[in-house]
Design a protein around this motif. Structure first.
Motif, short mmCIF file in Angstrom:
data_model
loop_
_atom_site.label_atom_id
_atom_site.label_comp_id
_atom_site.label_asym_id
_atom_site.label_seq_id
_atom_site.Cartn_x
_atom_site.Cartn_y
_atom_site.Cartn_z
N THR A 118 0.85 -1.19 0.00
CA THR A 118 0.00 0.00 0.00
C THR A 118 0.88 1.24 0.00
N VAL A 119 0.41 2.27 -0.72
CA VAL A 119 1.12 3.54 -0.83
C VAL A 119 0.10 4.67 -0.84
N SER A 120 0.60 5.93 -0.81
CA SER A 120 -0.30 7.07 -0.76
C SER A 120 -0.30 7.92 -2.02
N THR A 121 0.64 7.68 -2.94
CA THR A 121 0.71 8.46 -4.17
C THR A 121 1.08 7.57 -5.34
N GLU A 122 0.82 8.06 -6.55
CA GLU A 122 1.18 7.30 -7.75
C GLU A 122 2.69 7.21 -7.90
N GLU A 123 3.41 8.27 -7.48
CA GLU A 123 4.86 8.22 -7.52
C GLU A 123 5.39 7.09 -6.63
N LYS A 124 4.80 6.98 -5.44
CA LYS A 124 5.22 5.91 -4.53
C LYS A 124 4.80 4.54 -5.06
N ALA A 125 3.70 4.50 -5.78
CA ALA A 125 3.28 3.23 -6.39
C ALA A 125 4.34 2.73 -7.37
N ALA A 126 4.91 3.66 -8.14
CA ALA A 126 5.97 3.29 -9.08
C ALA A 126 7.19 2.76 -8.34
N HIS A 127 7.54 3.41 -7.22
CA HIS A 127 8.67 2.94 -6.42
C HIS A 127 8.40 1.53 -5.88
N ALA A 128 7.18 1.30 -5.41
CA ALA A 128 6.83 -0.01 -4.85
C ALA A 128 6.94 -1.11 -5.90
N LYS A 129 6.51 -0.81 -7.12
CA LYS A 129 6.62 -1.80 -8.20
C LYS A 129 8.07 -2.11 -8.50
N GLU A 130 8.90 -1.06 -8.50
CA GLU A 130 10.33 -1.27 -8.73
C GLU A 130 10.94 -2.15 -7.64
N ASN A 131 10.36 -2.09 -6.44
CA ASN A 131 10.90 -2.85 -5.31
C ASN A 131 10.32 -4.25 -5.20
N GLY A 132 9.54 -4.66 -6.18
CA GLY A 132 9.10 -6.05 -6.19
C GLY A 132 7.66 -6.31 -5.83
N CYS A 133 6.85 -5.24 -5.67
CA CYS A 133 5.43 -5.44 -5.39
C CYS A 133 4.73 -5.98 -6.64
N HIS A 134 4.00 -7.08 -6.46
CA HIS A 134 3.21 -7.61 -7.57
C HIS A 134 1.89 -6.85 -7.71
N HIS A 135 1.36 -6.36 -6.60
CA HIS A 135 0.11 -5.60 -6.60
C HIS A 135 0.32 -4.37 -5.71
N VAL A 136 0.00 -3.19 -6.22
CA VAL A 136 0.16 -1.95 -5.45
C VAL A 136 -1.20 -1.29 -5.29
N ILE A 137 -1.52 -0.93 -4.07
CA ILE A 137 -2.81 -0.30 -3.74
C ILE A 137 -2.55 1.12 -3.25
N ASN A 138 -3.16 2.09 -3.94
CA ASN A 138 -3.11 3.47 -3.47
C ASN A 138 -4.30 3.67 -2.54
N TYR A 139 -4.04 3.71 -1.24
CA TYR A 139 -5.14 3.75 -0.28
C TYR A 139 -5.87 5.09 -0.28
N LYS A 140 -5.32 6.07 -0.98
CA LYS A 140 -6.03 7.34 -1.11
C LYS A 140 -7.18 7.23 -2.11
N ASN A 141 -7.04 6.28 -3.04
CA ASN A 141 -8.03 6.13 -4.11
C ASN A 141 -8.98 4.98 -3.89
N GLU A 142 -8.61 4.01 -3.07
CA GLU A 142 -9.48 2.85 -2.86
C GLU A 142 -9.26 2.27 -1.48
N ASP A 143 -10.26 1.55 -1.00
CA ASP A 143 -10.20 0.89 0.30
C ASP A 143 -9.25 -0.30 0.20
N PHE A 144 -8.19 -0.29 1.00
CA PHE A 144 -7.18 -1.34 0.82
C PHE A 144 -7.71 -2.71 1.21
N VAL A 145 -8.66 -2.77 2.15
CA VAL A 145 -9.22 -4.07 2.55
C VAL A 145 -9.96 -4.71 1.38
#
Length: 328
Positions: free
Chosen positions: A171-198
């Motif tokens: 989970t991340v808070s921005t699209e920029e951070k989502a890109a970083h998370a993907k680079e770090n090996g996340c298969h699925h990235v959730i922006n909790y500002k845009n959707e309910d992470f649960v």
């Protein structure tokens, strides 16, 4: 006299003061270290605010640094002047140009590891190590949820869990951070500002995840429990949004959940544990399993600005403070 950051009262970043301090000479079993690079960790923010009380005021914050040994105490043979060493944990006080340390908390830094990288990886890397290797042993096929996936510890957790064969959800808070998370090996990235992470996690894995690594605290705690499968593990290791409300045992009993609050300091209580943990981290950095992103460097005197940026979530990866007279 040397320069150091001092805290005389608990509060916001403005309580971090740049002052002269006297540190003296090392006594038996101690070394004096001239710091080259100092890691900034969220526990430093928590200590400044009073969420973690590790020392009465006034105190010098900081729990991670890399430097050169400039003096050794009487009778000490394990360390010598000129050694490059790193430490993480207690005693607090790394926000200083120089400091006195017990020799048994310092570990040698391999020549292949840059001091800035070592300063960025000690607390965060050893935290990631105990979380994925010992607190809950991540294995191939596990589904893992990691909050703050673009942060210092979060990015390392993502990389390590991915390398171990887990499916990594971050989970991340921005699209920029989502890109970083993907680079770090996340298969699925959730922006909790845009959707309910649960709900997002349930779409990815309806049965839930095997483990949640939660460094956020109050804002994510109940949702994290809801993401777990039967007999899943909830690992709380930080309180960025404050301490969570108390959890009735009945909330755990419905799915036979496990709940733990992990602290690095309880996993490096002996010299052997410390050395094994640090060596595992350095080996994974050297092999390329862990890529250390030192995205932000601040002069040590500007620690207040660094804290403000970390708290406002303007940073990604690791933050390092550099003494003005450091030779890198």
């Amino acid at each position: 006299m040397v320069k150091a950051i001092r805290v005389h009262e608990l509060g916001g970043p403005e309580v971090l003061k740049w002052e002269d301090v006297e540190i003296g000479e090392p006594k038996e079993g101690e070394i004096r270290v001239k710091n080259k690079a100092i890691g900034l960790n969220f526990i430093d923010v928590s200590c400044r605010k009073g969420h973690f009380v590790l020392s009465p005021t006034p105190f010098t914050p900081g729990m991670e640094a890399v430097g050169v040994v400039t003096a050794v105490g009487p009778g000490l043979t394990e360390r010598k002047v000129g050694d490059v060493v790193a430490y993480a944990g207690l005693p607090m006080g790394s926000y200083s140009e120089e400091q006195i340390l017990p020799a048994n908390v310092a570990v040698p830094v391999p020549p292949s590891i840059d001091p800035i990288v070592a300063a960025a990886i000690m607390v965060k890397g050893m935290t990631a190590q105990f979380l994925v290797r010992r607190c809950f042993k991540v294995e191939s096929g596990h589904k893992v949820l990691i909050h703050a996936a673009a942060g210092g510890v979060g990015s390392l957790l993502c990389q390590w869990a991915n390398a171990l064969g887990a499916t990594v959800i971050g989970t991340v808070s921005t699209e920029e951070k989502a890109a970083h998370a993907k680079e770090n090996g996340c298969h699925h990235v959730i922006n909790y500002k845009n959707e309910d992470f649960v709900e997002a996690v349930k779409k990815i894995t309806p049965e839930g995840v095997h483990v949640v690594y939660d460094s956020v605290g109050r804002d994510t705690f109940k949702g994290s429990l809801a993401c777990l499968r039967s007999r899943g593990y909830m690992v709380s290791f930080g309180l960025a949004s404050g301490p969570p409300d108390s959890v009735p045992l009945s909330d755990l009993a419905t799915k036979s959940l496990f709940l733990t609050s992990g602290s690095l300091f309880q996993y490096i209580t002996t010299r052997d544990e410390l050395l094994e943990t640090a060596e595992d981290v350095f080996a994974n950095v050297a092999s390329g399993v862990l890529r250390v992103h030192v995205n932000h460097k601040y002069p040590l005197a500007q620690a207040a600005q660094a804290h403000a940026d970390v708290e406002s979530r303007k940073t990604t990866g690791s933050v390092v403070l550099i003494p003005d007279d450091a030779e890198l």
